[in-house]
Design an enzyme around this catalytic site. Structure first.
Site, PDB file in Angstrom:
ATOM      1  N   LYS A  97      11.073  -9.337   9.285  1.00  0.00           N
ATOM      2  CA  LYS A  97       9.955  -9.526  10.465  1.00  0.00           C
ATOM      3  C   LYS A  97       9.350 -10.650   9.989  1.00  0.00           C
ATOM      4  O   LYS A  97       8.492 -10.829   9.205  1.00  0.00           O
ATOM      5  CB  LYS A  97       9.384  -8.405  10.730  1.00  0.00           C
ATOM      6  CG  LYS A  97       8.364  -8.610  12.059  1.00  0.00           C
ATOM      7  CD  LYS A  97       7.393  -7.607  12.308  1.00  0.00           C
ATOM      8  CE  LYS A  97       6.472  -8.233  13.830  1.00  0.00           C
ATOM      9  NZ  LYS A  97       5.065  -7.773  13.314  1.00  0.00           N
ATOM     10  N   GLY A 158      -4.259  -6.450  16.941  1.00  0.00           N
ATOM     11  CA  GLY A 158      -5.512  -5.668  16.613  1.00  0.00           C
ATOM     12  C   GLY A 158      -6.553  -5.771  17.696  1.00  0.00           C
ATOM     13  O   GLY A 158      -7.399  -4.916  17.625  1.00  0.00           O
ATOM     14  N   ASN A 206       0.963  -1.092  15.992  1.00  0.00           N
ATOM     15  CA  ASN A 206       0.263  -0.441  14.593  1.00  0.00           C
ATOM     16  C   ASN A 206      -1.234  -0.036  14.563  1.00  0.00           C
ATOM     17  O   ASN A 206      -1.580   1.081  14.540  1.00  0.00           O
ATOM     18  CB  ASN A 206       0.432  -1.689  13.431  1.00  0.00           C
ATOM     19  CG  ASN A 206       0.072  -1.375  12.360  1.00  0.00           C
ATOM     20  OD1 ASN A 206      -0.540  -0.281  11.860  1.00  0.00           O
ATOM     21  ND2 ASN A 206       0.178  -2.156  11.096  1.00  0.00           N
ATOM     22  N   THR A 207      -1.957  -1.161  15.005  1.00  0.00           N
ATOM     23  CA  THR A 207      -3.268  -0.796  15.057  1.00  0.00           C
ATOM     24  C   THR A 207      -3.803   0.442  15.775  1.00  0.00           C
ATOM     25  O   THR A 207      -4.482   1.223  15.694  1.00  0.00           O
ATOM     26  CB  THR A 207      -4.114  -1.912  15.582  1.00  0.00           C
ATOM     27  OG1 THR A 207      -3.866  -3.288  14.843  1.00  0.00           O
ATOM     28  CG2 THR A 207      -5.647  -1.841  15.654  1.00  0.00           C
TER      29      THR A 207
END
Ligand code: SF4
Lengths: 256, 374
Positions: A97, A158, A206-207
């Site tokens: 990635k 995020g 993710n976050t």
């Protein structure tokens, strides 16, 4: 069934999960399991690839998940390429990635360096999944150099703001000849569902999982959001009635 | 993957099934979607969509004005040669037809070009039959170079070439390629082309992408309407256009809607296309390809052309002759097909202005291609 295919390899889940920011590796492992995901990205700068008992890697079942090393932290093409090659030399599959984020505040991807790195890595035999701003022309250039996907951001990393780049992502999806993975900014399962309803092939989170007190539960919720969005896309969303403007008939002449 | 791979996955039976499966719910769904999926394309081409023709037209109209404003681009065809070694049953230039055959000399080409230039045209389309040996790349390139001073945009509609040939055309000053598949139905294609190089369906099908690879700035495709079921042909044209737009994203894709016209040889349309069907097809193509140029030739009648304009058309030909040397001569002979709208450029311009459109004669500049001034 409706599988996600990237570079000729099929995956049952359309949810990819990141591994940063979790309060503990145990919570991370629980979230990965609950997500049903097949692809897990790991920041290369955080792992000691040479040590099989590296704490982070020890918590990821590498038979079950495709470990997708990411180059986060790389500020230019050269650094990203170096990181990717290091990972391969240490025995990782040549999947990467690609993240080139020189800006330490919003971690916005550098389009020029990303394209440069992608070209080098593709030629080098890597399967490259580049993280990009939602720029349709850049997406085309990347496809042209041979990347396996494009991964436009929904909002800065995020921020949990959702699909703020909606209009540009719609264009990328419309024009893409490789899978489109919406990456970054998705903060709620409904955001993931929205991206999937639009026709995205997958999403990466993710976050949103890492910072909630119950990551496993949130991961399961995201899995459902992704599935619901995908199903809705395949079924075709109900028509939003578009009232015709009052204008004179255009086809009346056919009856004359 | 080439278009041929994708095309081969869509057998006529599969396309027919998709079209047959569409009911009002699918049509309404498709009308509401901002970007058409392939199943939406099939739904809008289906008989079920006939009840939604006015809605389709309104949406196509709004979309066209949004993307193109109120402008219509004009072009003129210039036939360089009617020599042909093919036997396309529907064409007046068919090698079996007795007629005076001629290929314009470069001076004659220039004379025709001057006439069209004086009439105001800056976009020109060069056409030939298919006669390898007599009319080939070198002749075409020379003709293009000869007329370059008169035109800002030069388009070719000739035999399919290999990628090198197309690159040679780009170097000579061609910016647009048009190549009609005629029919996307293989078995019918075989029947309609009994002999000659045009029999090679696949070679023709991939011509558009060879042109794209060679860097042509716009690529025109279309089916000759009247040969096979227009709904299926429309689906294939849409499939092809979408593929080209995705893979040759720097090139504009143009779609044309030629309906079969009477020609020497007396071929009758096998599957006639009504005016209503033509309207449906044009509108659907606009919805599928919001930014494509949609082209209408003088094959259609003046009154129909006037009515079709607001539905999505962005380019029309005017004052056309379809025989080589036709602009300089009084009486035309041996034309490829009979034109219907015989208004000259001036008349077309006044009609356009009366309808609130701005006729555009020049929308491209050779400077994009010329490197002589670098
Ligand atoms: S359609 Fe073209 S190839 Fe066929 S006979 Fe006519 S001029 Fe020749």
């Amino acid at each position: 069934m409706d599988k996600l295919t990237i570079a000729g390899r099929s995956f049952a889940s359309r949810l990819m999960v990141g591994t940063g920011k979790f309060a503990s590796n145990e919570l991370m492992a629980a979230a990965l399991n609950a997500s049903g995901s097949d692809i897990v990205t790991v920041a290369l700068r955080r792992v000691d690839i040479d040590k099989p008992d590296d704490d982070l890697l020890a918590h990821i079942d590498r038979d079950r998940f495709l470990l997708l090393p990411n180059t986060s932290g790389a500020r230019d093409a050269e650094e990203a390429v170096r990181l990717a090659r290091l990972a391969r030399a240490a025995g990782c599959e040549p999947w990467v990635k690609l993240e080139v984020t020189p800006d330490p505040y919003y971690l916005l991807p550098d389009p020029i360096e990303t394209l440069k790195a992608a070209e080098i890595l593709v030629k080098d035999g890597f399967t490259v999944l580049p993280y990009i701003n939602a720029d349709p022309v850049l997406a085309k250039h990347l496809q042209e150099v041979g990347t396996a996907t494009v991964m436009p951001l929904g909002a800065p990393i995020g921020t949990n703001k959702g699909v703020r780049t909606r209009d540009s992502i719609a264009i990328i999806i419309e024009q893409a000849i490789v899978p489109v993975v919406v990456d970054a900014g998705l903060g709620a399962p409904s955001h993931a569902a929205e991206a999937m309803e639009m026709g995205a092939d997958a999403v990466l989170v993710n976050t949103a999982l890492a910072v909630t007190p119950d990551p496993a539960r949130m991961a399961a919720a995201f899995a459902k959001g992704v599935e619901a969005g995908r199903e809705a896309y395949l079924a075709g969303l109900g028509a939003i009635k578009d009232q015709a403007e009052a204008s004179s008939p255009l086809t009346g002449f056919l009856r004359d | 993957m080439t278009f041929l791979n994708e095309f081969n996955q869509w057998t006529p039976e599969r396309v027919q099934q998709l079209i047959d499966a569409a009911g009002p719910a699918q049509v309404e769904q498709a009308l509401a979607n901002e970007h058409l999926r392939l199943m939406d394309l099939a739904a809008l081409l289906s008989p079920a969509a006939e009840g939604y023709l006015e809605q389709l037209a309104q949406r196509a109209h709004r979309l066209t004005q949004q993307r193109f404003g109120k402008t219509i681009q004009l072009y003129a065809p210039l036939y360089l040669s009617n020599l042909c070694c093919n036997s396309c049953l529907y064409c007046g230039f068919n090698a079996d037809n007795q007629m005076e055959r001629r290929t314009l000399s470069l001076d004659e080409v220039e004379a025709e070009a001057r006439i069209l230039h004086e009439r105001g045209f800056r976009h020109i389309q060069l056409l030939t039959g298919e006669a390898p040996g007599a009319v080939e790349n070198a002749y075409l390139a020379a003709a293009v170079q000869k007329i370059r001073p008169f035109f800002s945009s030069i388009s070719i509609e000739v035999y399919p070439m290999d990628e090198c040939g197309y690159a040679q055309m780009v170097a000579a000053g061609v910016d647009n390629l048009t190549v009609y598949q005629e029919t996307y139905e293989r078995s019918l294609y075989d029947e309609l082309h009994p002999y000659g190089p045009k029999r090679d369906f696949d070679w023709r099908l991939n011509a558009a992408e060879r042109g794209g690879s060679a860097g042509l700035r716009s690529i025109g495709i279309g089916a000759l309407l009247g040969l096979s079921d227009w709904r299926k042909e429309g689906f294939y044209v849409g499939l092809h256009a979408r593929y080209l737009a995705k893979h040759f994203w720097r090139s504009r894709i143009n779609i044309s809607f030629p309906r079969l016209r009477p020609a020497d040889g007396g071929f009758k349309p096998l599957a006639p296309v009504s005016d209503a069907a033509l309207v449906q097809l044009i509108c659907v193509m606009r919805l599928l390809m919001p930014d494509s140029a949609l082209v209408l030739s003088t094959r259609e009648s003046a009154s129909l052309r006037d009515h079709l304009l607001p539905l999505g058309i962005t380019q029309i030909s005017a004052g056309s002759s379809t025989s080589p040397g036709g602009y300089g001569q009084q009486a035309e002979s041996s034309q490829q097909f009979a034109i219907d709208d015989d208004r000259d450029a001036e008349e077309i311009c006044s009609m356009l202005r009366a309808q609130g459109y701005d006729p555009v004669f020049k929308d491209w500049d050779r400077a994009f291609l010329d490197n002589s001034n670098r």
